[in-house]
Design an enzyme around this catalytic site. Sequence first.
Site, PDB file in Angstrom:
ATOM      1  N   GLN A  55      10.142 -35.098  27.888  1.00  0.00           N
ATOM      2  CA  GLN A  55      10.633 -35.843  29.047  1.00  0.00           C
ATOM      3  C   GLN A  55      10.539 -37.369  28.983  1.00  0.00           C
ATOM      4  O   GLN A  55      11.470 -38.076  29.360  1.00  0.00           O
ATOM      5  CB  GLN A  55       9.901 -35.364  30.318  1.00  0.00           C
ATOM      6  CG  GLN A  55      10.477 -35.946  31.571  1.00  0.00           C
ATOM      7  CD  GLN A  55       9.749 -35.593  32.848  1.00  0.00           C
ATOM      8  OE1 GLN A  55       9.895 -36.263  33.836  1.00  0.00           O
ATOM      9  NE2 GLN A  55       8.963 -34.535  32.860  1.00  0.00           N
ATOM     10  N   ASN A 134       8.763 -40.395  20.755  1.00  0.00           N
ATOM     11  CA  ASN A 134       7.544 -40.080  21.510  1.00  0.00           C
ATOM     12  C   ASN A 134       6.849 -38.880  20.878  1.00  0.00           C
ATOM     13  O   ASN A 134       6.454 -37.944  21.554  1.00  0.00           O
ATOM     14  CB  ASN A 134       7.819 -39.852  23.001  1.00  0.00           C
ATOM     15  CG  ASN A 134       8.642 -38.620  23.286  1.00  0.00           C
ATOM     16  OD1 ASN A 134       9.674 -38.412  22.673  1.00  0.00           O
ATOM     17  ND2 ASN A 134       8.200 -37.793  24.220  1.00  0.00           N
ATOM     18  N   PHE A 135       6.709 -38.938  19.547  1.00  0.00           N
ATOM     19  CA  PHE A 135       5.957 -37.900  18.847  1.00  0.00           C
ATOM     20  C   PHE A 135       4.464 -38.095  19.085  1.00  0.00           C
ATOM     21  O   PHE A 135       4.023 -39.149  19.550  1.00  0.00           O
ATOM     22  CB  PHE A 135       6.219 -37.974  17.338  1.00  0.00           C
ATOM     23  CG  PHE A 135       7.610 -37.552  16.950  1.00  0.00           C
ATOM     24  CD1 PHE A 135       8.097 -36.301  17.312  1.00  0.00           C
ATOM     25  CD2 PHE A 135       8.432 -38.391  16.220  1.00  0.00           C
ATOM     26  CE1 PHE A 135       9.376 -35.895  16.960  1.00  0.00           C
ATOM     27  CE2 PHE A 135       9.708 -37.998  15.862  1.00  0.00           C
ATOM     28  CZ  PHE A 135      10.184 -36.749  16.235  1.00  0.00           C
ATOM     29  N   ARG A 142       3.847 -39.757   9.290  1.00  0.00           N
ATOM     30  CA  ARG A 142       3.810 -38.594   8.382  1.00  0.00           C
ATOM     31  C   ARG A 142       5.206 -38.230   7.884  1.00  0.00           C
ATOM     32  O   ARG A 142       5.355 -37.631   6.822  1.00  0.00           O
ATOM     33  CB  ARG A 142       3.157 -37.388   9.077  1.00  0.00           C
ATOM     34  CG  ARG A 142       1.648 -37.517   9.244  1.00  0.00           C
ATOM     35  CD  ARG A 142       1.004 -36.195   9.602  1.00  0.00           C
ATOM     36  NE  ARG A 142       1.320 -35.753  10.948  1.00  0.00           N
ATOM     37  CZ  ARG A 142       0.699 -36.180  12.065  1.00  0.00           C
ATOM     38  NH1 ARG A 142      -0.288 -37.068  11.976  1.00  0.00           N
ATOM     39  NH2 ARG A 142       1.063 -35.727  13.242  1.00  0.00           N
ATOM     40  N   LYS A 174      -2.811 -35.940  22.136  1.00  0.00           N
ATOM     41  CA  LYS A 174      -1.487 -35.579  22.653  1.00  0.00           C
ATOM     42  C   LYS A 174      -1.594 -35.592  24.177  1.00  0.00           C
ATOM     43  O   LYS A 174      -2.620 -35.199  24.728  1.00  0.00           O
ATOM     44  CB  LYS A 174      -1.096 -34.177  22.196  1.00  0.00           C
ATOM     45  CG  LYS A 174      -0.828 -34.087  20.708  1.00  0.00           C
ATOM     46  CD  LYS A 174      -0.258 -32.746  20.332  1.00  0.00           C
ATOM     47  CE  LYS A 174       0.066 -32.748  18.848  1.00  0.00           C
ATOM     48  NZ  LYS A 174       0.775 -31.540  18.428  1.00  0.00           N
ATOM     49  N   VAL A 175      -0.546 -35.999  24.825  1.00  0.00           N
ATOM     50  CA  VAL A 175      -0.631 -36.122  26.288  1.00  0.00           C
ATOM     51  C   VAL A 175       0.640 -35.606  26.969  1.00  0.00           C
ATOM     52  O   VAL A 175       1.744 -35.877  26.510  1.00  0.00           O
ATOM     53  CB  VAL A 175      -0.890 -37.600  26.684  1.00  0.00           C
ATOM     54  CG1 VAL A 175      -0.706 -37.815  28.178  1.00  0.00           C
ATOM     55  CG2 VAL A 175      -2.300 -38.006  26.290  1.00  0.00           C
ATOM     56  N   GLU A 177       2.434 -34.914  31.085  1.00  0.00           N
ATOM     57  CA  GLU A 177       2.536 -35.537  32.411  1.00  0.00           C
ATOM     58  C   GLU A 177       1.226 -35.568  33.211  1.00  0.00           C
ATOM     59  O   GLU A 177       0.714 -36.614  33.569  1.00  0.00           O
ATOM     60  CB  GLU A 177       3.617 -34.779  33.212  1.00  0.00           C
ATOM     61  CG  GLU A 177       3.704 -35.138  34.677  1.00  0.00           C
ATOM     62  CD  GLU A 177       4.188 -36.562  34.904  1.00  0.00           C
ATOM     63  OE1 GLU A 177       5.186 -36.962  34.302  1.00  0.00           O
ATOM     64  OE2 GLU A 177       3.546 -37.271  35.712  1.00  0.00           O
ATOM     65  N   GLY A 286      -1.437 -51.491  54.219  1.00  0.00           N
ATOM     66  CA  GLY A 286      -2.160 -52.276  55.215  1.00  0.00           C
ATOM     67  C   GLY A 286      -1.651 -52.004  56.632  1.00  0.00           C
ATOM     68  O   GLY A 286      -2.259 -52.423  57.613  1.00  0.00           O
TER      69      GLY A 286
HETATM   70  N1  CAO Z   1      12.475 -32.383  11.399  1.00  0.00           N
HETATM   71  C1  CAO Z   1      11.287 -31.962  10.919  1.00  0.00           C
HETATM   72  N2  CAO Z   1      10.141 -32.046  11.597  1.00  0.00           N
HETATM   73  C2  CAO Z   1      10.213 -32.559  12.844  1.00  0.00           C
HETATM   74  C3  CAO Z   1      11.419 -33.000  13.416  1.00  0.00           C
HETATM   75  C4  CAO Z   1      12.587 -32.893  12.630  1.00  0.00           C
HETATM   76  N3  CAO Z   1      13.773 -33.309  13.080  1.00  0.00           N
HETATM   77  N4  CAO Z   1      11.154 -33.449  14.664  1.00  0.00           N
HETATM   78  C5  CAO Z   1       9.832 -33.288  14.866  1.00  0.00           C
HETATM   79  N5  CAO Z   1       9.268 -32.749  13.776  1.00  0.00           N
HETATM   80  C6  CAO Z   1       7.850 -32.441  13.550  1.00  0.00           C
HETATM   81  C7  CAO Z   1       6.976 -33.673  13.613  1.00  0.00           C
HETATM   82  O1  CAO Z   1       7.091 -34.393  12.404  1.00  0.00           O
HETATM   83  C8  CAO Z   1       5.614 -33.047  13.808  1.00  0.00           C
HETATM   84  O2  CAO Z   1       5.111 -32.608  12.572  1.00  0.00           O
HETATM   85  P1  CAO Z   1       3.623 -32.987  12.024  1.00  0.00           P
HETATM   86  O3  CAO Z   1       2.676 -32.585  13.091  1.00  0.00           O
HETATM   87  O4  CAO Z   1       3.531 -32.147  10.798  1.00  0.00           O
HETATM   88  O5  CAO Z   1       3.580 -34.421  11.761  1.00  0.00           O
HETATM   89  C9  CAO Z   1       5.929 -31.795  14.608  1.00  0.00           C
HETATM   90  O6  CAO Z   1       7.350 -31.660  14.616  1.00  0.00           O
HETATM   91  C10 CAO Z   1       5.456 -31.769  16.029  1.00  0.00           C
HETATM   92  O7  CAO Z   1       5.602 -33.017  16.668  1.00  0.00           O
HETATM   93  P2  CAO Z   1       4.676 -33.382  17.898  1.00  0.00           P
HETATM   94  O8  CAO Z   1       3.241 -33.258  17.480  1.00  0.00           O
HETATM   95  O9  CAO Z   1       5.102 -34.672  18.490  1.00  0.00           O
HETATM   96  O10 CAO Z   1       5.042 -32.208  18.933  1.00  0.00           O
HETATM   97  P3  CAO Z   1       4.082 -31.286  19.786  1.00  0.00           P
HETATM   98  O11 CAO Z   1       4.978 -30.307  20.450  1.00  0.00           O
HETATM   99  O12 CAO Z   1       2.956 -30.734  19.029  1.00  0.00           O
HETATM  100  O13 CAO Z   1       3.462 -32.285  20.875  1.00  0.00           O
HETATM  101  C11 CAO Z   1       3.615 -33.889  22.659  1.00  0.00           C
HETATM  102  C12 CAO Z   1       4.234 -32.666  21.972  1.00  0.00           C
HETATM  103  C13 CAO Z   1       4.576 -34.344  23.744  1.00  0.00           C
HETATM  104  C14 CAO Z   1       2.284 -33.532  23.281  1.00  0.00           C
HETATM  105  C15 CAO Z   1       3.406 -35.007  21.639  1.00  0.00           C
HETATM  106  O14 CAO Z   1       4.625 -35.261  21.005  1.00  0.00           O
HETATM  107  C16 CAO Z   1       2.883 -36.284  22.237  1.00  0.00           C
HETATM  108  O15 CAO Z   1       1.700 -36.415  22.569  1.00  0.00           O
HETATM  109  N6  CAO Z   1       3.738 -37.306  22.380  1.00  0.00           N
HETATM  110  C17 CAO Z   1       3.363 -38.610  22.862  1.00  0.00           C
HETATM  111  C18 CAO Z   1       3.133 -38.615  24.338  1.00  0.00           C
HETATM  112  C19 CAO Z   1       4.312 -38.116  25.102  1.00  0.00           C
HETATM  113  O16 CAO Z   1       5.437 -38.571  24.986  1.00  0.00           O
HETATM  114  N7  CAO Z   1       4.046 -37.190  25.998  1.00  0.00           N
HETATM  115  C20 CAO Z   1       5.057 -36.770  26.936  1.00  0.00           C
HETATM  116  C21 CAO Z   1       5.358 -35.396  26.796  1.00  0.00           C
HETATM  117  S1  CAO Z   1       6.433 -34.906  28.030  1.00  0.00           S
HETATM  118  O17 CAO Z   1       7.508 -36.020  28.033  1.00  0.00           O
END
Ligand code: CAO
Length: 464
Positions: A55, A134-135, A142, A174-175, A177, A286
């Site tokens: 999101q 926003n990974f 990586r 990781k975070v 909402e 206020g």
């Molecule tokens: N091709 C290959 N790999 C891909 C890819 C693609 N096109 N797109 C993503 N990936 C891989 C990433 O490289 C990652 O791999 P590694 O862990 O091996 O490096 C993997 O997918 C997972 O990515 P992620 O860790 O970002 O995803 P998650 O579902 O585990 O976590 C979230 C989700 C939202 C908690 C995390 O991305 C995060 O903390 N983001 C930052 C804060 C944020 O935006 N939070 C809001 C979330 S709601 O809007």
Amino acid sequence: MAKAKKSKLKIVKAKKAKKPVAKKANGLPSPSKKPFGQAGLALDGVRILDFTHVQSGPTCTQLLAWFGADVIKIERPGIGDITRGQLVDVKGADSLYFTMLNHNKRSITIDSKHKKGKEILDRLIKECDVLVENFAPGALDRMGLTWEHIHKLNPRMIVASVKGFGPGPYEDCKVYENVAQCTGGSASTTGFRDGPPLVTGAQIGDSGTGLHLALGIVTALYQRSRTGRGQKVLCAMQDGVLNLARVKLRDQQRLKHGPLTEFSQYGEGIPFGDAVPRAGNDSGGGQPGRILKCKGAPQDPNAYIYFITQAPVWEPICDVIGEPTWKTDPEYATPKARLPKLNQIFSRIEQWTMTKTKFEAMEILNKYDIPCGPILSMKELAEDQSLRKTGTVVEVDHPKRGKYLSVGNPIKLSDSISKVKRSPLLGEHTDEILKDVLNYSAKEIADIKLSGAITAPEKKEKAA
Ligand code: CAO
């Protein structure tokens, strides 16, 4: 800016953007002769490499797309943005979660860990102005997409990121909402004093941070127009929430100088602790305010109105509710005198609001400029014709799910078109982007498909 190329969505219309601005005889630009919001696209010619998911990031890139940026969403082959398949309501169609956050974008599937996929990404980096991601912390690095790597390929590139936390003890977390709402000061100050902390329905952590990031990006683009250089833009969700909760940090400091007199608990004689307490529905500005029952409550869960006893309109309030003596009675006539009696005063006002529907009360109170607002349900908002007229609520057609409602662009620009177009299907524009943006030949595209860099593993097996 990236060169504008043809796209099926026709988001980019470079020719229009290059037309000289009409000048008046005094050399100053004339106002547009086109109707409101029809003169062009504010971000025409800006190309975004959109590596966002869920999101927060998609909120940001959707806003940029609405203003006319060519947003190319990179998705994992076969899977795509995880939200495509979350909270599914129509079987076989992208969820509303996805469609409502990814309008006006193009989708290309690329395996970013595949050798050929990396090559395609490098070419895209050279063609784009902004990379938004926003990974989880470290994921972009990586993939090999470090700031150094990106900057070497394209020194003009702006790299914009949402993370849960800024540098500090939690930077690797990781975070989502609600985590951001809790760690940014919103939850501790939301809810009722005698209840637990509460999260709010407005997505201030995700969408709120996406909004902050969009501002960071256009600001960096503006600076780049002077320096020619890209830069990093970081928005931490904790910071975004704290920014939105800044009045509570204000109150934290006021506490040192005495109780927070506009809080109900002051009037109830309940002492304050050392941190800002939850204020229920008390107004934070206020001027005392509460949510009061109207005709139909509590059976109708939304038959309520927000009512503010703003000092300058105290006299009309007294007249409306049938307490004219309160205008001059020293026990009620001044804001200070009223503070210890707010519960009693609001319960008298509620006796009056309960005789009216929330809309009747709104109409009467507005005649006297008494600040108030009906509690509108999502059903009422969805059916509101004035919001449809302004494009704040729009009906969108989607090939797999049919018509659905969405929130359109809430930011209205008098010179920029903001038409909401449906979200892309997974990989819908892969061929088009490889050909038109990256200039791959038909033979090269066929080879890329065979390589497995843009297709899901099962398709790769079939092709082989
Ligand atoms: N091709 C290959 N790999 C891909 C890819 C693609 N096109 N797109 C993503 N990936 C891989 C990433 O490289 C990652 O791999 P590694 O862990 O091996 O490096 C993997 O997918 C997972 O990515 P992620 O860790 O970002 O995803 P998650 O579902 O585990 O976590 C979230 C989700 C939202 C908690 C995390 O991305 C995060 O903390 N983001 C930052 C804060 C944020 O935006 N939070 C809001 C979330 S709601 O809007």
